[in-house]
Design a protein around this motif. Structure first.
Motif, PDB file in Angstrom:
ATOM      1  N   ILE A  94      12.302 -30.726 -15.113  1.00 20.95           N
ATOM      2  CA  ILE A  94      13.092 -30.803 -13.886  1.00 20.95           C
ATOM      3  C   ILE A  94      13.040 -29.455 -13.171  1.00 20.95           C
ATOM      4  O   ILE A  94      13.220 -28.402 -13.803  1.00 20.95           O
ATOM      5  N   PRO A  95      12.786 -29.483 -11.846  1.00 18.26           N
ATOM      6  CA  PRO A  95      12.851 -28.238 -11.075  1.00 18.26           C
ATOM      7  C   PRO A  95      14.265 -27.655 -11.133  1.00 18.26           C
ATOM      8  O   PRO A  95      15.173 -28.231 -11.724  1.00 18.26           O
ATOM      9  N   GLU A  96      14.432 -26.540 -10.474  1.00 17.33           N
ATOM     10  CA  GLU A  96      15.728 -25.870 -10.514  1.00 17.33           C
ATOM     11  C   GLU A  96      16.848 -26.796 -10.050  1.00 17.33           C
ATOM     12  O   GLU A  96      17.936 -26.797 -10.599  1.00 17.33           O
ATOM     13  N   LYS A  97      16.558 -27.617  -9.027  1.00 16.94           N
ATOM     14  CA  LYS A  97      17.546 -28.570  -8.542  1.00 16.94           C
ATOM     15  C   LYS A  97      16.831 -29.815  -8.047  1.00 16.94           C
ATOM     16  O   LYS A  97      15.839 -29.728  -7.332  1.00 16.94           O
ATOM     17  N   LYS A  98      17.342 -30.993  -8.431  1.00 11.85           N
ATOM     18  CA  LYS A  98      16.666 -32.239  -8.079  1.00 11.85           C
ATOM     19  C   LYS A  98      17.691 -33.346  -7.861  1.00 11.85           C
ATOM     20  O   LYS A  98      18.654 -33.477  -8.623  1.00 11.85           O
ATOM     21  N   GLU A  99      17.446 -34.174  -6.829  1.00 10.86           N
ATOM     22  CA  GLU A  99      18.299 -35.331  -6.597  1.00 10.86           C
ATOM     23  C   GLU A  99      17.744 -36.547  -7.339  1.00 10.86           C
ATOM     24  O   GLU A  99      16.530 -36.755  -7.387  1.00 10.86           O
ATOM     25  N   ILE A 100      18.642 -37.336  -7.911  1.00  3.96           N
ATOM     26  CA  ILE A 100      18.275 -38.570  -8.614  1.00  3.96           C
ATOM     27  C   ILE A 100      19.160 -39.694  -8.074  1.00  3.96           C
ATOM     28  O   ILE A 100      20.377 -39.554  -8.002  1.00  3.96           O
ATOM     29  N   GLN A 101      18.527 -40.805  -7.709  1.00  8.19           N
ATOM     30  CA  GLN A 101      19.271 -41.957  -7.209  1.00  8.19           C
ATOM     31  C   GLN A 101      19.652 -42.844  -8.391  1.00  8.19           C
ATOM     32  O   GLN A 101      18.799 -43.476  -9.001  1.00  8.19           O
ATOM     33  N   ILE A 102      20.908 -42.879  -8.731  1.00 10.49           N
ATOM     34  CA  ILE A 102      21.383 -43.654  -9.869  1.00 10.49           C
ATOM     35  C   ILE A 102      21.489 -45.132  -9.512  1.00 10.49           C
ATOM     36  O   ILE A 102      21.056 -46.003 -10.268  1.00 10.49           O
ATOM     37  N   ILE A 103      22.067 -45.447  -8.349  1.00  8.67           N
ATOM     38  CA  ILE A 103      22.297 -46.835  -7.958  1.00  8.67           C
ATOM     39  C   ILE A 103      21.849 -47.029  -6.521  1.00  8.67           C
ATOM     40  O   ILE A 103      22.154 -46.205  -5.640  1.00  8.67           O
TER      41      ILE A 103
END
Length: 354
Positions: A299-308
């Motif tokens: 994972i990069p330093e900061k990453k967005e993940i779409q859970i739903i």
């Protein structure tokens, strides 16, 4: 009838072992006959041995005009053989009539996982007024590209407390078909044609089992005959998933569910790929606890993940909590009536660790 030996099917045979009633040919050494005193009371077959398909169509087959109560014990193996044809089946219910009850404590498998473990084709109970259908329980292992292929009328009810790897395909009809995942069950595969999938790791109020986890990942297309088919996750259930795709129907989570998300490279590479996807309604009845299992994903330093990402959702921000991995910090970026997006950021080491 208790089978203890090892047997391999031969070319030209329907199966290594065929279960039939007493009217079947008595000249076949591979046929286990049973006198059916009262229709449709099943005969009993218990397997403690090893049954392989070899070059036969299947390892174990049940003839028409017969009903059987099959128990595959912990030491029992019912399997296609290495190098078998893709059309080979481990357990096959031949077309016709007759009830089959199955309890699997051992192994039913299609090798090399590109075949079908259990197939039912155009088989019906003796009397339509007696809704016996197919009542099956798995506490062992069932695996194949297709775990269950049920192309027959009659009620299908499967309770799984063991491991199922492969698709469950059930004829989409007006019968009330159910799949139940309980205890520490695993089901990794697609589900088609049932009216309801229920998931409960927590047990009953009288006997709670808080340490259980149910692993479930795959797509779901529920019966088109039911006015509102659903997947129901019981209160306090701990559910582990790497991806759920609800093609139709509702997804309902009870109070205090625990959702452990197994994040993979697809979720990291593309924030538009949700972990839970639905074209319908997703309803959280109360508090939901989320935990992101990032494993060895880079994972990069900061990453967005779409859970739903769903059509419509009931989830209040005050009813969400995240258990943070010791290596990462998780924050909610966006919560709407259809999406939940979080950011994952690597934690900086404390000054005394530098």
């Amino acid at each position: 009838m208790d089978y203890l030996e090892s047997i391999t099917g031969r070319s030209g045979q329907n199966a290594a072992i065929i279960l039939a009633n007493s009217t079947y040919s008595i000249w076949s050494p591979l046929t286990n006959n049973c006198w059916m005193i009262l229709f449709p009371i099943p005969c009993k077959f218990t397997n403690n041995g090893k049954i392989y398909s070899g070059n036969a169509i299947s390892a174990l087959a049940v003839e028409s005009e017969s009903s059987w109560d099959i128990v595959n014990q912990q030491s029992g193996i019912i399997s296609t053989s290495e190098g078998a044809e893709k059309s080979a089946v481990a357990l096959q219910l031949l077309s016709g009539v007759g009830v089959v009850i199955l309890k699997n404590l051992g192994q039913i498998s299609a090798k090399p996982n590109n075949g079908t473990a259990i197939r039912v084709y155009e088989r019906e109970p003796y009397y339509e007024s007696i809704p016996m259908g197919f009542r099956w329980a798995n506490a062992g292992l069932i695996e194949g590209r297709v775990a269950f292929d049920v192309g027959s009328k009659g009620r299908f009810k499967l309770t799984n407390t063991g491991n199922i790897y492969g698709d469950i395909l059930v004829l989409d009809d007006q019968d009330r078909d159910f799949v139940h995942l309980e205890g520490n069950a695993r089901f990794i595969g697609n589900l088609l044609g049932v009216e309801e999938l229920s998931i409960n790791s927590a047990g009953t109020p009288e006997k709670k089992t808080p340490d259980n986890e149910i692993h479930w990942s795959g797509s779901v297309e529920l019966s088109s005959f039911h006015p509102r088919p659903s997947v129901n996750v019981s209160a306090e259930t701990a559910l582990v998933t790497s991806g759920i795709n609800m093609i139709n129907g509702d997804l309902v989570f009870g109070e205090d569910v625990k959702l452990k998300i197994e994040v993979n490279d697809n979720h990291i590479a593309d924030a538009s790929v949700p972990v839970i996807r639905s074209s319908g309604w997703v309803d959280f009845k109360g508090h939901a606890h989320f935990y992101l299992d990032l494993g060895n994903v880079d994972i990069p330093e900061k990453k967005e993940i779409q859970i739903i990402a769903v059509k419509e959702m009931n989830l209040e921000i005050l009813n969400i909590s995240f258990y943070n991995d010791e290596r990462f910090k998780v924050d909610i970026v966006r919560l709407t009536g259809s999406t939940l997006v979080v950011s994952v950021q690597k934690k900086q080491p404390a000054h005394d660790e530098i």
